[in-house]
Design a protein around this motif. Sequence first.
Motif, PDB file in Angstrom:
ATOM      1  N   LYS A 585     -86.443  12.942  36.054  1.00 60.18           N
ATOM      2  CA  LYS A 585     -85.896  13.066  34.696  1.00 60.18           C
ATOM      3  C   LYS A 585     -84.682  13.974  34.657  1.00 60.18           C
ATOM      4  CE  LYS A 585     -90.463  12.343  32.627  1.00 60.18           C
ATOM      5  NZ  LYS A 585     -91.545  12.941  31.782  1.00 60.18           N
ATOM      6  N   GLY A 586     -84.836  15.221  35.111  1.00 60.13           N
ATOM      7  CA  GLY A 586     -83.720  16.147  35.092  1.00 60.13           C
ATOM      8  C   GLY A 586     -84.181  17.577  35.200  1.00 60.13           C
ATOM      9  N   VAL A 587     -83.320  18.506  34.764  1.00 63.58           N
ATOM     10  CA  VAL A 587     -83.638  19.928  34.807  1.00 63.58           C
ATOM     11  C   VAL A 587     -83.273  20.564  33.464  1.00 63.58           C
ATOM     12  CG1 VAL A 587     -83.295  20.130  37.296  1.00 63.58           C
ATOM     13  CG2 VAL A 587     -81.356  20.501  35.767  1.00 63.58           C
ATOM     14  N   GLN A 588     -83.871  21.717  33.216  1.00 62.01           N
ATOM     15  CA  GLN A 588     -83.519  22.452  32.008  1.00 62.01           C
ATOM     16  C   GLN A 588     -83.662  23.946  32.273  1.00 62.01           C
ATOM     17  OE1 GLN A 588     -86.403  20.903  29.170  1.00 62.01           O
ATOM     18  NE2 GLN A 588     -87.705  22.709  29.424  1.00 62.01           N
ATOM     19  N   GLY A 589     -82.910  24.728  31.513  1.00 60.55           N
ATOM     20  CA  GLY A 589     -82.946  26.177  31.657  1.00 60.55           C
ATOM     21  C   GLY A 589     -82.234  26.836  30.496  1.00 60.55           C
ATOM     22  N   LEU A 595     -80.533  26.694  25.189  1.00 62.91           N
ATOM     23  CA  LEU A 595     -81.216  25.747  26.063  1.00 62.91           C
ATOM     24  C   LEU A 595     -80.243  24.674  26.563  1.00 62.91           C
ATOM     25  CD1 LEU A 595     -83.813  24.568  27.339  1.00 62.91           C
ATOM     26  CD2 LEU A 595     -84.143  23.285  25.199  1.00 62.91           C
ATOM     27  N   TRP A 596     -80.192  24.518  27.876  1.00 61.31           N
ATOM     28  CA  TRP A 596     -79.387  23.467  28.503  1.00 61.31           C
ATOM     29  C   TRP A 596     -80.329  22.461  29.154  1.00 61.31           C
ATOM     30  CZ3 TRP A 596     -74.008  22.933  28.710  1.00 61.31           C
ATOM     31  CH2 TRP A 596     -73.270  23.976  28.146  1.00 61.31           C
ATOM     32  N   GLN A 597     -80.066  21.165  28.897  1.00 63.19           N
ATOM     33  CA  GLN A 597     -80.866  20.086  29.475  1.00 63.19           C
ATOM     34  C   GLN A 597     -79.921  19.081  30.139  1.00 63.19           C
ATOM     35  OE1 GLN A 597     -82.524  19.503  25.531  1.00 63.19           O
ATOM     36  NE2 GLN A 597     -84.616  19.650  26.359  1.00 63.19           N
ATOM     37  N   ILE A 598     -80.112  18.851  31.420  1.00 64.53           N
ATOM     38  CA  ILE A 598     -79.235  17.955  32.182  1.00 64.53           C
ATOM     39  C   ILE A 598     -80.107  16.945  32.910  1.00 64.53           C
ATOM     40  CG2 ILE A 598     -77.439  17.779  33.948  1.00 64.53           C
ATOM     41  CD1 ILE A 598     -78.073  21.214  32.823  1.00 64.53           C
ATOM     42  N   GLY A 599     -79.866  15.643  32.685  1.00 54.11           N
ATOM     43  CA  GLY A 599     -80.690  14.642  33.346  1.00 54.11           C
ATOM     44  C   GLY A 599     -80.311  13.227  32.959  1.00 54.11           C
ATOM     45  N   LEU A 604     -83.311  12.162  27.976  1.00 57.95           N
ATOM     46  CA  LEU A 604     -82.786  12.782  26.749  1.00 57.95           C
ATOM     47  C   LEU A 604     -83.131  11.941  25.529  1.00 57.95           C
ATOM     48  CD1 LEU A 604     -79.264  14.079  27.873  1.00 57.95           C
ATOM     49  CD2 LEU A 604     -81.456  15.286  27.828  1.00 57.95           C
ATOM     50  N   ASP A 605     -83.134  10.633  25.702  1.00 57.30           N
ATOM     51  CA  ASP A 605     -83.503   9.751  24.600  1.00 57.30           C
ATOM     52  C   ASP A 605     -84.961   9.958  24.204  1.00 57.30           C
ATOM     53  OD1 ASP A 605     -82.674   7.646  22.779  1.00 57.30           O
ATOM     54  OD2 ASP A 605     -84.050   6.346  23.882  1.00 57.30           O
ATOM     55  N   ALA A 632     -75.583  15.700  29.785  1.00 60.50           N
ATOM     56  CA  ALA A 632     -75.769  17.130  29.536  1.00 60.50           C
ATOM     57  C   ALA A 632     -75.941  17.379  28.037  1.00 60.50           C
ATOM     58  CB  ALA A 632     -74.568  17.908  30.056  1.00 60.50           C
ATOM     59  N   ALA A 633     -76.944  18.213  27.718  1.00 56.41           N
ATOM     60  CA  ALA A 633     -77.193  18.576  26.318  1.00 56.41           C
ATOM     61  C   ALA A 633     -77.263  20.091  26.201  1.00 56.41           C
ATOM     62  CB  ALA A 633     -78.492  17.948  25.831  1.00 56.41           C
TER      63      ALA A 633
END
Length: 833
Positions: A585-589, A595-599, A604-605, A632-633
């Motif tokens: 799926k991705g990573v987050q931190g 909060l950053w979410q990349i995947g 993300l949907d 990227a979010a």
Amino acid sequence: MIHQACFHCGQAIPEGDLILKPIEGVTRPFCCHGCASVCEVIYEAGMQSFYQRTPDGELLSPPPPPNKEVDFYDYDEVQSQYVGDLSSRREITLMSEAIHCAACVWLIEHTMAKVDGVLLAAVNFTNKQIKIRWNNDKLKLSDIIKKLNSIGYDATPYDATSSQNAYKKANRDLLYRLGFAGFAMMNVMWFSIALYSGAAEDQEFRHYFHWLMLVVATVTLAYSGQPFLKGAYTSLKARSVGMDVSISLGMLTTYFYSMWVTLHPEHVGEVYFDTLIDFMFLLLIGRYFEAISKNKAVDASRRLMELQPKVARLSQDGEQKIVPVRSLLKGQDIVVKPGDKFPVDGKVVSGQGMVNEAMLSGESREITKSLGDTVSAGTLNIDGNLLVEVVAILQDTKLGKIVHLVEEAQGSKAPIQCTADKIMPWFVTVTITLAVMSFAYWFFNAGIETAIMTGTAVLIITCPCAFGLATPMAIAVASGVSARFGILIKNGAVLETLNGVDHFVFDKTGTLTLGEMRVTDFVWADPAMAQNKALEQANLLALASVEHQSEHSLAVAVARAVKERYQLNAQDWLAVEAFKALPGKGVQGTIDATLWQIGTAKWLDSLALTLPEVLRIEADFHAQQGHTAIWAACAGQVIGVLFLEDALRPEANELIRRLKAKGKQVTLLSGDLEVVAQRVADALGGMQVIAEVLPEDKNQVIRDLQARGQRVAMIGDGINDAPALVRADVGIALGSGTDVSMDSADIVLMNSDLMAVNTAVELSARTLRTVKQNIASSIAYNIIMVPLAMAGMLTPLMAAITMPLSSLVVIGNAARIRNFFSVKANKRRGGES
């Protein structure tokens, strides 16, 4: 500060840990109370030879002890030299030079299987090793060794040095017995010539020479015939029948009949002492050559271990001193000069130079090593003067683990061999039955002498050894030689399984592709961001800092691209909190409470984040080009998408073509979008595609294929491939992949050359063909020779000549597998590894 070395284990003694204890009146230094206690036990048992040293200062392993002196092997401090995990369930490899035929394998495995506490007993016929897995809470190691001793097998923990010494000692003993039999044969020959020349016509001379021959034959039988007699005794004692039973019956029958003729001079029969000594001599020649040939055929693991130096240059307080590798500690620094081999696995602390890693990868190209790079034991330092921090030594090095896996593969059993093992006891029983039938027939039709000679010939001529060697020799040679060329086969049985695989499933990233993703483009939801260079740099630095926490190839590529773009240093990365990696799926931190979410877009949907239409259109366009998108979010809002591409491995296209030419099905299994995976498949000439698969679902895909009756090989390199590698009938991992994937696979391609998959397939076919040839030759030999012996057309002497030849044919045929990797053979296959 480091003081002197421990008297028992040789390890350097850290400051404050020095323990002094008197041993036979001399005060000795120890690193712990455990070593001191074990040393006392060893001296009390009279086992001081444990501390003999080789010229380079390395401690030797204990010599084979008598039954009453094996109790010190029960100490954890001693077992730690041979046992990796000192928990309740333990595993050790023992060695016994008394293992000499396939019936020995059956006897040991069946005897140990009945011992309470023994979980596994597997005998490696070719290397004369016994792998034991036991419950240490129920059973002591010394009891296991004593049990083996009770059935005639003096077993000691396996060590490469002691194994070689034991092998040399056993061969030397065999040579002595062979030499004595040869000397006796020459002397008895003169007595026989005298009798055949006319001395037999004089009753007094005839009786005199018979007595001389009896004395010589008795001494020769007692000394030169001891290996066969002892083997037969221990076999019968364990209520089993081995090849030595047949041979011993033949020898004793001939001997006692000849003795009876000698004690009854009025009888007109002939003595066969000369025949007895002759076939003892010939049998010993066969056994000696068999031992040498077998050792040469399977010594690949020994040659691999010899690549690792026994000493190192320890750098300490600005000075260098030569020390045994065994005494090194993790964290210490050693100096490796140009032209030296690395004695340990380590990390370069200072210096730069070229290193040849051909012994691990199978490729001779040189690699530059500098600060922070890892080096492996056994590889060659070409031109640099390197200071290396010790990371692992001896069996814990990559080379040591490879050697262990090669030995495991050589000792493992293919399904076809298990069938042979079941047949073995019946084989010898049938042999004895046929000999008795032959004796009875000729006794009533041609007299006692013809009956004895015929029965003896039948006992000698049959050879289950060739049948028993057929599979293990081929597997041992194939496993050993392939390791030298970068194909590490961890389980010999997989060679048979691989030959039957009809469906090859490939992971995409890092397997069919180089796995070195490169960022090709950044696209932002807000076009103005691209105009604001400072804002763009801040956003890229933030998302790259999060990706920097991950080891995934895509994350590494993003972090590398941003680092190169802005010339970042290690201290420039932002602090990331609450980092979490979600496989597939991705990573987050969190950075500064944001909060950053990349995947993936799908992930993300699923988080109910809105994907801007402009970015969707851009992603669709790049997907047509085979690019991978990373979304990227920031603070719950999608701000942009990054696009990456991965070049195909140059050899991938040829591999797929060859597998298809062999009639194999080929499937691309990937977590990428269908359109991306399909583009890769098309570039490789077309194959079935299963895309957008989560890591946990890859295992299910393999299971579904197997449920359809297909035999599946999975080729991968990542952590997410591990379950599928285990589930597949054959798991193949690339050496450039993760440790988890390599641990999960049956075959590891150390050179990461995909064409090695094709090489492994062809090696599997070659090995299985060799096994079938060996079995066919051993069966054909017995089908032809046994009827001839029963018909009285073969003498015991002729039987003694042909019997060992059948084993040598099997060994020689198995050794031919080494030619599979010859330059000529490689050119014929197209030059692959």
